[in-house]
Design a protein around this motif. Structure first.
Motif: not given
Ligand SMILES: Cc1cc2nc3c(=O)[nH]c(=O)nc-3n(C[C@H](O)[C@H](O)[C@H](O)COP(=O)(O)OP(=O)(O)OC[C@H]3O[C@@H](n4cnc5c(N)ncnc54)[C@H](O)[C@@H]3O)c2cc1C
Length: 408
Positions: A220-247
Motif C-alpha cells: 500500500s502507499h502506507g504500511p505493508m500488510v501481511s495476512v497469514i493463514p492460521r488453522v481453522g480458517g483464521a488469519s493473523k495480520i501483521g503490519l508495521p505501525i508508528k510507535a505513537g499509534e500503539l495505544s
C-alpha cells in the motif's frame, strides 16, 4: 537438628548431564527433539509457567519439513491439526494480484508449507523429546547464574521453593531467546539493531474464506500488510505501525479496527478482527556462537525481523545442525572434543545463515518504511519476478528454504 528435605529438594540433586538446554521454547525443544535417539542425557530448563506466545512463527518451510520428517514429528504435527499452503501472493495498492509464488509445482519432497499455532509446534517437539528416557524438563526455575569453571561452564539454579541445584553439563546451550541471559553472562558480545516501527499483530477471520490457504501480502502507499493463514480458517495480520499509534491500536474496538483495516486494504474483507500483540523488531548479531562449552541457539543467536517469516525455521535448521555435531561426540568426550564439535557447528552453519540474515535485514528495512517510499521500487521488483519463469522459481525455492537451484 537436620531439616527434612522437601520433595522438590530431593529432585534437585546436582547434575552432570551431557547437554543442558536453557530455554525450552522453539529452539530448545527442537534441539532436545533432534537429540531424542542420541543416547545423550539432556536436561531442559525454563522459567516459563505459561504457554509460548501463539502470535509468533507458525509457518514451516518445505525444507524444514524434511528435518521434521527425519525427526519423526511430521505425523504428530498433522495429528495436532497442521494445515498446508502452496505459497505467497502479493497484491498492489489496488488489490490486483502482482505475483504468485508457489512451491507446489517444484520437485520437492514436501511441496507445501505447513502451518500450526506456534505453541502447538513447540509442544509437539517438546513432548516428542520427553519420550526419550535420557531427556528431562526441570521444574520452572526462579533464577540461575552461570558458573565459570576452568574446564567447562555450568549453572547454579534456584527454584521458587528456595532449593538450589548445580548443573555441570558437557555442553551448555543458550536457547533463552532474544534477550539471552546466558549470552550476556558468557560474555558473548552483541550488536543490536532496533527497527524503527513496531509490528502490530491482529487476529481475524475473512468474510469469505479462501479456497486454498495462501499467505497474502498487500502493498500500500502506507504500511505493508501481511495476512497469514492460521488453522481453522483464521488469519493473523501483521503490519508495521508508528510507535505513537500503539495505544490507538491496542485500545481500538473491533469496529474501529475493521474500519482502519478497510482503509489500508480495501480489497481485504474481514468479518472479525481483534488486536493480539505488538513486537518491537530487533536484529541481534553476535560475535561468536560459542564460548568454551557454551553455545547459542535460536533467537539468542540470531534474532531477526519477522519480515520473511524465517526466525523459527532458522531455529529448527540450526538445532538440527547442532544435534548432528553432538550426536557424533564420544561418551565422556574431553573438553577439547566438545570444543571441536561446537566449532564445527559454527563454521558449518554460520556462513549460510549470515547470507540469509543480510537478506532478511534488507526485507526488514523495506517493511520498516511505512509511508509509501518502498511501494514503487518493491512493486517494480515483484513485477519483474512475475514476468520471468526462472526468477519465479528461484523465489519459490528460496521461500521454501533452499538455496537457489539446490532443492533437497
Ligand atoms: C510477530 C512475529 C512473527 C513471527 N513469524 C514467524 C514466522 O512466520 N516464521 C518463522 O520462522 N519465524 C517467525 N517468527 C520468529 C520466531 O517466532 C522466533 O524466531 C522463534 O520463536 C524463536 O524461538 P527461540 O526458542 O529461540 O526463542 P523464544 O521463543 O523466545 O524462547 C525462549 C525460551 O527461553 C525461556 N527463557 C528466557 N529467558 C530465560 C531465562 N533467563 N531462564 C530460563 N528460561 C528463559 C523463555 O521462557 C522461552 O521459553 C516470528 C516472530 C515474531 C515476533
Amino acid at each position: 537438628m537436620q531439616k527434612p528435605r522437601s520433595a522438590l529438594a530431593e529432585r534437585m540433586e546436582n547434575a552432570r548431564p551431557d547437554v543442558l538446554i536453557v530455554g525450552a521454547g522453539m529452539a530448545g525443544s527442537a534441539l532436545a527433539c533432534a537429540l531424542r535417539d542420541s543416547g545423550l542425557e539432556v536436561l531442559l530448563l525454563d522459567r516459563r509457567t505459561t504457554p509460548l506466545d501463539t502470535a509468533r512463527g507458525d509457518h514451516l518451510q518445505p525444507a524444514t519439513l524434511e528435518l521434521l520428517s527425519a525427526w519423526g514429528v511430521l505425523p504428530r504435527l498433522l495429528a495436532a491439526g497442521a494445515e498446508q499452503r502452496p505459497g505467497t501472493r502479493w497484491f498492489d495498492a489496488q488489490g490486483q494480484l502482482v505475483l504468485e509464488s508457489r512451491v507446489d509445482g517444484l520437485e520437492l519432497k514436501f511441496p507445501h508449507f505447513l502451518f500450526l499455532n506456534h505453541e502447538r509446534i513447540a509442544d509437539v517437539l517438546l513432548q516428542t523429546a520427553l519420550e526419550s528416557p535420557g531427556t528431562r524438563l526441570l521444574p520452572p526455575c526462579r533464577d540461575w547464574n552461570l558458573l565459570k569453571r576452568e574446564s567447562a561452564a555450568g549453572i547454579e539454579v534456584s527454584y521458587p521453593g528456595g532449593e538450589h541445584q548445580i548443573i555441570l553439563p558437557r555442553v551448555l546451550v543458550g536457547a533463552d531467546g532474544t534477550g539471552s541471559r546466558l549470552r550476556s553472562q558468557a560474555g558473548i558480545g552483541t550488536a543490536l539493531h532496533r527497527y524503527q516501527h513496531p509490528i502490530a499483530v491482529l487476529f481475524g477471520r475473512r468474510r469469505i474464506p479462501l479456497e486454498q490457504a495462501w499467505l497474502e501480502v498487500y502493498l500500500s502507499h502506507g504500511p505493508m500488510v501481511s495476512v497469514i493463514p492460521r488453522v481453522g480458517g483464521a488469519s493473523k495480520i501483521g503490519l508495521p505501525i508508528k510507535a505513537g499509534e500503539l495505544s490507538d491500536w491496542r485500545g481500538a474496538t473491533e469496529g474501529e479496527l475493521l474500519v482502519r483495516m478497510r482503509e489500508l486494504v480495501p480489497s481485504l474483507e474481514l468479518e472479525s478482527l481483534r488486536f493480539a500483540a505488538i513486537y518491537p523488531p530487533v536484529r541481534v548479531a553476535v560475535e561468536h556462537w560459542i564460548a568454551g562449552n557454551v553455545v547459542l541457539l535460536g533467537d539468542a543467536c540470531h534474532a531477526m525481523h519477522p519480515a520473511r517469516s524465517m526466525g523459527m525455521n532458522a531455529c529448527l535448521r540450526t538445532a538440527d545442525g547442532l544435534a548432528r555435531r553432538l550426536q557424533g561426540l564420544p561418551s565422556a568426550a574431553a573438553c577439547g572434543e566438545v570444543a571441536a564439535a561446537l566449532q564445527d557447528f559454527e563454521s558449518g552453519e554460520r556462513p549460510r545463515l549470515e547470507i540469509e540474515l543480510e537478506a532478511n535485514h534488507r526485507a526488514g528495512e523495506e517493511m520498516d518504511l511505512i509511508s509509501g517510499e518502498a511501494y514503487e521500487p518493491l512493486l517494480a521488483r515483484l513485477q519483474g519476478v512475475a514476468g520471468v519463469a526462472q526468477a519465479r522459481e528461484a523465489l519459490a525455492l528460496q521461500s521454501a528454504g533452499y538455496s537457489p537451484g539446490k532443492p533437497g
